[in-house]
Design an enzyme around this catalytic site. Structure first.
Site, PDB file in Angstrom:
ATOM      1  N   GLY A  31     -98.604 122.582  67.500  1.00  0.00           N
ATOM      2  CA  GLY A  31     -98.237 123.351  66.400  1.00  0.00           C
ATOM      3  C   GLY A  31     -97.279 122.295  65.626  1.00  0.00           C
ATOM      4  O   GLY A  31     -97.353 121.000  65.777  1.00  0.00           O
ATOM      5  N   HIS A  37    -103.024 116.811  61.782  1.00  0.00           N
ATOM      6  CA  HIS A  37    -103.637 117.703  62.616  1.00  0.00           C
ATOM      7  C   HIS A  37    -104.646 118.502  61.836  1.00  0.00           C
ATOM      8  O   HIS A  37    -106.062 118.624  62.183  1.00  0.00           O
ATOM      9  CB  HIS A  37    -102.813 118.952  62.816  1.00  0.00           C
ATOM     10  CG  HIS A  37    -101.540 118.644  63.894  1.00  0.00           C
ATOM     11  ND1 HIS A  37    -100.218 118.718  63.417  1.00  0.00           N
ATOM     12  CD2 HIS A  37    -101.688 118.476  65.195  1.00  0.00           C
ATOM     13  CE1 HIS A  37     -99.620 118.588  64.378  1.00  0.00           C
ATOM     14  NE2 HIS A  37    -100.374 118.275  65.560  1.00  0.00           N
ATOM     15  N   GLY A 147    -106.887 112.991  68.188  1.00  0.00           N
ATOM     16  CA  GLY A 147    -106.369 112.113  66.980  1.00  0.00           C
ATOM     17  C   GLY A 147    -106.344 110.679  67.789  1.00  0.00           C
ATOM     18  O   GLY A 147    -105.983 110.657  69.039  1.00  0.00           O
ATOM     19  N   LYS A 149    -104.213 108.676  67.008  1.00  0.00           N
ATOM     20  CA  LYS A 149    -102.909 108.455  67.044  1.00  0.00           C
ATOM     21  C   LYS A 149    -102.496 108.403  68.435  1.00  0.00           C
ATOM     22  O   LYS A 149    -101.485 107.673  68.812  1.00  0.00           O
ATOM     23  CB  LYS A 149    -102.263 109.603  66.331  1.00  0.00           C
ATOM     24  CG  LYS A 149    -100.702 110.063  66.684  1.00  0.00           C
ATOM     25  CD  LYS A 149     -99.676 109.297  65.990  1.00  0.00           C
ATOM     26  CE  LYS A 149     -98.206 109.348  66.296  1.00  0.00           C
ATOM     27  NZ  LYS A 149     -98.193 109.998  67.523  1.00  0.00           N
ATOM     28  N   ASP A 150    -103.041 109.503  69.089  1.00  0.00           N
ATOM     29  CA  ASP A 150    -102.817 109.502  70.663  1.00  0.00           C
ATOM     30  C   ASP A 150    -103.761 108.714  71.568  1.00  0.00           C
ATOM     31  O   ASP A 150    -104.581 109.300  72.027  1.00  0.00           O
ATOM     32  CB  ASP A 150    -102.567 110.841  71.392  1.00  0.00           C
ATOM     33  CG  ASP A 150    -101.530 111.364  70.363  1.00  0.00           C
ATOM     34  OD1 ASP A 150    -100.116 111.128  70.856  1.00  0.00           O
ATOM     35  OD2 ASP A 150    -101.546 112.276  69.572  1.00  0.00           O
ATOM     36  N   SER A 186     -95.616 115.341  64.536  1.00  0.00           N
ATOM     37  CA  SER A 186     -94.298 116.605  64.499  1.00  0.00           C
ATOM     38  C   SER A 186     -93.093 115.946  64.832  1.00  0.00           C
ATOM     39  O   SER A 186     -91.904 116.663  64.326  1.00  0.00           O
ATOM     40  CB  SER A 186     -94.694 117.711  65.423  1.00  0.00           C
ATOM     41  OG  SER A 186     -96.018 117.959  65.417  1.00  0.00           O
TER      42      SER A 186
HETATM   43  P1  AMP Z   1    -100.170 117.463  69.150  1.00  0.00           P
HETATM   44  O1  AMP Z   1     -99.847 118.729  68.166  1.00  0.00           O
HETATM   45  O2  AMP Z   1     -98.882 116.274  68.728  1.00  0.00           O
HETATM   46  O3  AMP Z   1    -100.219 117.593  70.481  1.00  0.00           O
HETATM   47  O4  AMP Z   1    -101.355 116.919  68.526  1.00  0.00           O
HETATM   48  C1  AMP Z   1    -102.593 117.602  68.509  1.00  0.00           C
HETATM   49  C2  AMP Z   1    -103.961 116.727  67.948  1.00  0.00           C
HETATM   50  O5  AMP Z   1    -103.589 116.129  66.718  1.00  0.00           O
HETATM   51  C3  AMP Z   1    -103.981 115.579  69.087  1.00  0.00           C
HETATM   52  O6  AMP Z   1    -105.324 115.362  69.172  1.00  0.00           O
HETATM   53  C4  AMP Z   1    -103.111 114.490  68.132  1.00  0.00           C
HETATM   54  O7  AMP Z   1    -103.810 113.033  68.627  1.00  0.00           O
HETATM   55  C5  AMP Z   1    -103.802 114.879  66.567  1.00  0.00           C
HETATM   56  N1  AMP Z   1    -102.847 114.218  65.893  1.00  0.00           N
HETATM   57  C6  AMP Z   1    -101.382 114.035  65.885  1.00  0.00           C
HETATM   58  N2  AMP Z   1    -100.845 113.417  64.667  1.00  0.00           N
HETATM   59  C7  AMP Z   1    -102.065 112.643  64.113  1.00  0.00           C
HETATM   60  C8  AMP Z   1    -102.034 111.916  63.145  1.00  0.00           C
HETATM   61  N3  AMP Z   1    -101.086 111.289  62.466  1.00  0.00           N
HETATM   62  N4  AMP Z   1    -103.227 111.496  62.649  1.00  0.00           N
HETATM   63  C9  AMP Z   1    -104.477 112.136  63.326  1.00  0.00           C
HETATM   64  N5  AMP Z   1    -104.465 112.953  64.460  1.00  0.00           N
HETATM   65  C10 AMP Z   1    -103.151 113.336  64.829  1.00  0.00           C
END
Ligand code: AMP
Length: 291
Positions: A31, A37, A147, A149-150, A186
């Site tokens: 979230g 996202h 993503g 990113k991770d 986030s």
């Molecule tokens: P999170 O809410 O941080 O667990 O992220 C959920 C998904 O969004 C994960 O697959 C992350 O790798 C992806 N994500 C988060 N930030 C980015 C970004 N800046 N660019 C691309 N994907 C992202």
């Protein structure tokens, strides 16, 4: 947009769709949704009949001293963003529904989960793979979007899917950045104005290190450049890791001779305690001339 709070309701919705031959694209998130996202969501909408997004701040992937309690939450804002993109279903389970009393089963991808972030966040990736496997069994996706990113997380999920023969296509998606290069996250909301202004340093340091790599063809020199740049910022409290890695094994390449490294790509990856946040980022680089 349908909203499901209950595991069995979500599962039977997905089961019905799969029986009708529909493809389901799935984007798991915690979230506080931003354009990073939403880029995953848009890709899923393009590639599947149905798109499901989950929002779940997963307690078992946070350590005892980490930011579970203050993790940013904006459910109303998130719901509006997803609705306006045309998402079909939002899954919003509670920790009690995901981990009822007596919960005992965990899944771990050995050998990758202890490295990089895993060395500083013990148990983190075990929490991630366990929740993602549960979400896969509930949402029953055809494809799931993660993503880059991770980077480590995406690699670990891909490995779990391969090793456990899950019939799901993992789609890695490029990192979405702010105009100054900071990877969207986030957790960027933890930064003060001053910290935010300097927070693109990881991206700039990785781009400098990439230049050094291309010019010197030396992994160790590139890693030196990376660390020199990161050390310049007064907001950096700790460099947890900052090096160049093999994108399949996560082996640290700084002492490896480029000539004996047979692969076409490597990945710079960095984790910093920076101001009030922990920031991670990475950059995949091509090794000159290798096709
Ligand atoms: P999170 O809410 O941080 O667990 O992220 C959920 C998904 O969004 C994960 O697959 C992350 O790798 C992806 N994500 C988060 N930030 C980015 C970004 N800046 N660019 C691309 N994907 C992202």
């Amino acid at each position: 947009m349908k909203v499901f709070n209950d595991v069995l309701d979500m599962q039977s919705y997905s089961k019905g769709l799969r029986l009708k031959g529909k493809t389901i694209g799935f984007v798991p998130t915690m979230g506080a949704l931003h354009e990073g996202h939403l880029s995953l969501v848009k890709r899923s909408l393009e590639e599947n009949d149905i798109t499901v997004v989950s929002i779940f701040v997963n307690p078992i992937q946070f350590g005892p001293q980490e930011d579970l309690d203050r993790y940013p939450r904006d459910l109303e804002g998130d719901r509006k963003k997803l609705e306006s993109l045309g998402v079909d279903a939002l899954f919003l389970p509670t920790p009690e529904k995901m981990y009822p009393e007596g919960f005992k089963t965990y899944v771990t991808v050995e050998g990758l989960s202890e490295k990089l972030c895993g060395a500083f966040r013990p148990g983190h990736f075990r929490g991630v793979t366990t929740v993602v496997l549960k979400l896969f069994n509930i949402v029953k996706p055809t494809r799931a979007y993660f993503g880059l990113k991770d980077f480590q997380q995406t690699l670990i999920i891909k490995t779990m899917v391969r090793d456990l023969n899950l019939d799901i296509e993992i789609v890695p998606c490029p990192t979405v950045r702010e105009p100054d290069g900071l990877a969207m996250s986030s957790r960027n909301s933890y930064l003060s104005e001053d910290e935010r202004r300097g927070a693109n340093l990881i991206y700039l340091a990785m781009k400098e290190a990439e230049k050094t790599l291309m010019e010197s063809m030396s992994f160790s020199r590139a890693v030196e450049t990376l660390n020199e740049h990161l050390r310049k910022s007064p907001h950096v409290r700790e460099i947890q890791y900052a090096s160049l890695y093999d994108p399949e094994t996560l082996e640290d390449l700084r002492d490896v001779d480029v000539k004996i490294y047979g692969k076409k790509e490597a990945v710079f990856a960095v984790a910093l305690l920076y101001g009030k946040a922990r920031l991670i980022d990475n950059l995949i680089v091509k090794i000159g001339g290798r096709e």
